[in-house]
Motif scaffolding. Structure first.
Motif, short mmCIF file in Angstrom:
data_model
loop_
_atom_site.label_atom_id
_atom_site.label_comp_id
_atom_site.label_asym_id
_atom_site.label_seq_id
_atom_site.Cartn_x
_atom_site.Cartn_y
_atom_site.Cartn_z
N ASP A 173 0.83 -1.21 0.00
CA ASP A 173 0.00 0.00 0.00
C ASP A 173 0.86 1.26 0.00
O ASP A 173 0.59 2.22 -0.72
CB ASP A 173 -0.94 0.02 1.21
N ALA A 174 1.92 1.25 0.81
CA ALA A 174 2.81 2.41 0.88
C ALA A 174 3.49 2.65 -0.47
O ALA A 174 3.62 3.80 -0.92
CB ALA A 174 3.85 2.22 1.98
N ALA A 227 -4.19 2.50 -8.41
CA ALA A 227 -3.68 2.01 -7.13
C ALA A 227 -4.79 1.34 -6.33
O ALA A 227 -4.59 0.27 -5.75
CB ALA A 227 -3.06 3.16 -6.33
N GLU A 228 -5.96 1.94 -6.33
CA GLU A 228 -7.10 1.36 -5.60
C GLU A 228 -7.50 0.02 -6.23
O GLU A 228 -7.87 -0.91 -5.51
CB GLU A 228 -8.28 2.32 -5.57
N ALA A 229 -7.43 -0.08 -7.55
CA ALA A 229 -7.77 -1.34 -8.22
C ALA A 229 -6.78 -2.44 -7.82
O ALA A 229 -7.18 -3.59 -7.60
CB ALA A 229 -7.77 -1.15 -9.73
N ASP A 272 0.88 4.03 -2.89
CA ASP A 272 0.63 5.45 -2.59
C ASP A 272 1.77 6.33 -3.10
O ASP A 272 1.54 7.41 -3.63
CB ASP A 272 0.43 5.65 -1.08
N LYS A 273 3.00 5.83 -2.98
CA LYS A 273 4.16 6.57 -3.49
C LYS A 273 4.10 6.66 -5.02
O LYS A 273 4.40 7.71 -5.59
CB LYS A 273 5.46 5.92 -3.04
N ALA A 274 3.70 5.58 -5.67
CA ALA A 274 3.59 5.57 -7.13
C ALA A 274 2.54 6.59 -7.59
O ALA A 274 2.73 7.26 -8.61
CB ALA A 274 3.25 4.18 -7.63
N HIS A 317 -7.74 -5.80 -5.86
CA HIS A 317 -7.37 -7.11 -6.42
C HIS A 317 -6.67 -7.95 -5.36
O HIS A 317 -6.96 -9.14 -5.22
CB HIS A 317 -6.47 -6.92 -7.64
N ARG A 318 -5.77 -7.34 -4.61
CA ARG A 318 -5.06 -8.08 -3.55
C ARG A 318 -6.06 -8.56 -2.50
O ARG A 318 -6.03 -9.70 -2.07
CB ARG A 318 -3.98 -7.21 -2.91
N GLU A 319 -6.95 -7.68 -2.09
CA GLU A 319 -7.94 -8.05 -1.08
C GLU A 319 -8.87 -9.15 -1.58
O GLU A 319 -9.16 -10.10 -0.86
CB GLU A 319 -8.74 -6.82 -0.66
N ASP A 320 -9.32 -9.02 -2.84
CA ASP A 320 -10.23 -10.02 -3.41
C ASP A 320 -9.55 -11.38 -3.56
O ASP A 320 -10.17 -12.41 -3.35
CB ASP A 320 -10.76 -9.56 -4.77
N SER A 321 -8.28 -11.36 -3.95
CA SER A 321 -7.56 -12.62 -4.17
C SER A 321 -7.11 -13.25 -2.85
O SER A 321 -6.88 -14.45 -2.78
CB SER A 321 -6.35 -12.40 -5.06
N GLY A 322 -6.95 -12.43 -1.82
CA GLY A 322 -6.45 -12.93 -0.55
C GLY A 322 -4.97 -13.24 -0.57
O GLY A 322 -4.46 -13.93 0.30
N ARG A 323 -4.27 -12.74 -1.57
CA ARG A 323 -2.85 -13.03 -1.72
C ARG A 323 -2.03 -11.76 -1.65
O ARG A 323 -2.41 -10.74 -2.20
CB ARG A 323 -2.60 -13.69 -3.07
N VAL A 324 -0.90 -11.85 -0.97
CA VAL A 324 0.01 -10.70 -0.92
C VAL A 324 1.24 -10.91 -1.80
O VAL A 324 1.93 -9.95 -2.11
CB VAL A 324 0.46 -10.38 0.53
#
Length: 106
Positions: free
Chosen positions: A60-61, A77-79, A64-66, A83-90
């Protein structure tokens, strides 16, 4: 008429089998990510959940910098975050870690 029905059934079977393969690949990716997170967390002396949370916050940081640097729009960035939240993967498996370019079309 029989030929059309056979083609339709064959197409449906191929679609279902392809979907099954995609689900199996996703399951393998989930297991791989969990194994990596578990191993790394153990090496760092934290729980897998703590490591996952730290990685999500770090991404996220960077997103936000990008946005601040003009490399991504806020919407892009929000998308990526969604996507990360929906996939459950980091870690972005399968296919390796997430990167900005892959999500810029979101």
């Amino acid at each position: 008429m029989r030929a059309k029905r056979s083609i339709a059934i064959g197409g449906l079977a191929a679609t279902l089998l392809g979907g099954g393969a995609a689900l199996a690949a996703r399951d393998d990716g989930d297991k791989t990510e969990q194994a990596i997170l578990g191993d790394a967390a153990e090496r760092l002396g934290v729980t897998p959940a703590e490591l996952e949370d730290a990685l999500a916050k770090a991404e996220d940081a960077q997103l936000d910098k990008a946005v601040k640097d003009g490399r991504l729009t806020k919407e892009q960035a929000e998308a990526i975050k969604r996507h990360r939240e929906d996939s459950g993967r980091v870690l972005g498996f399968p296919g390796g870690p997430p990167h900005f370019g892959r999500h810029m079309r979101a």
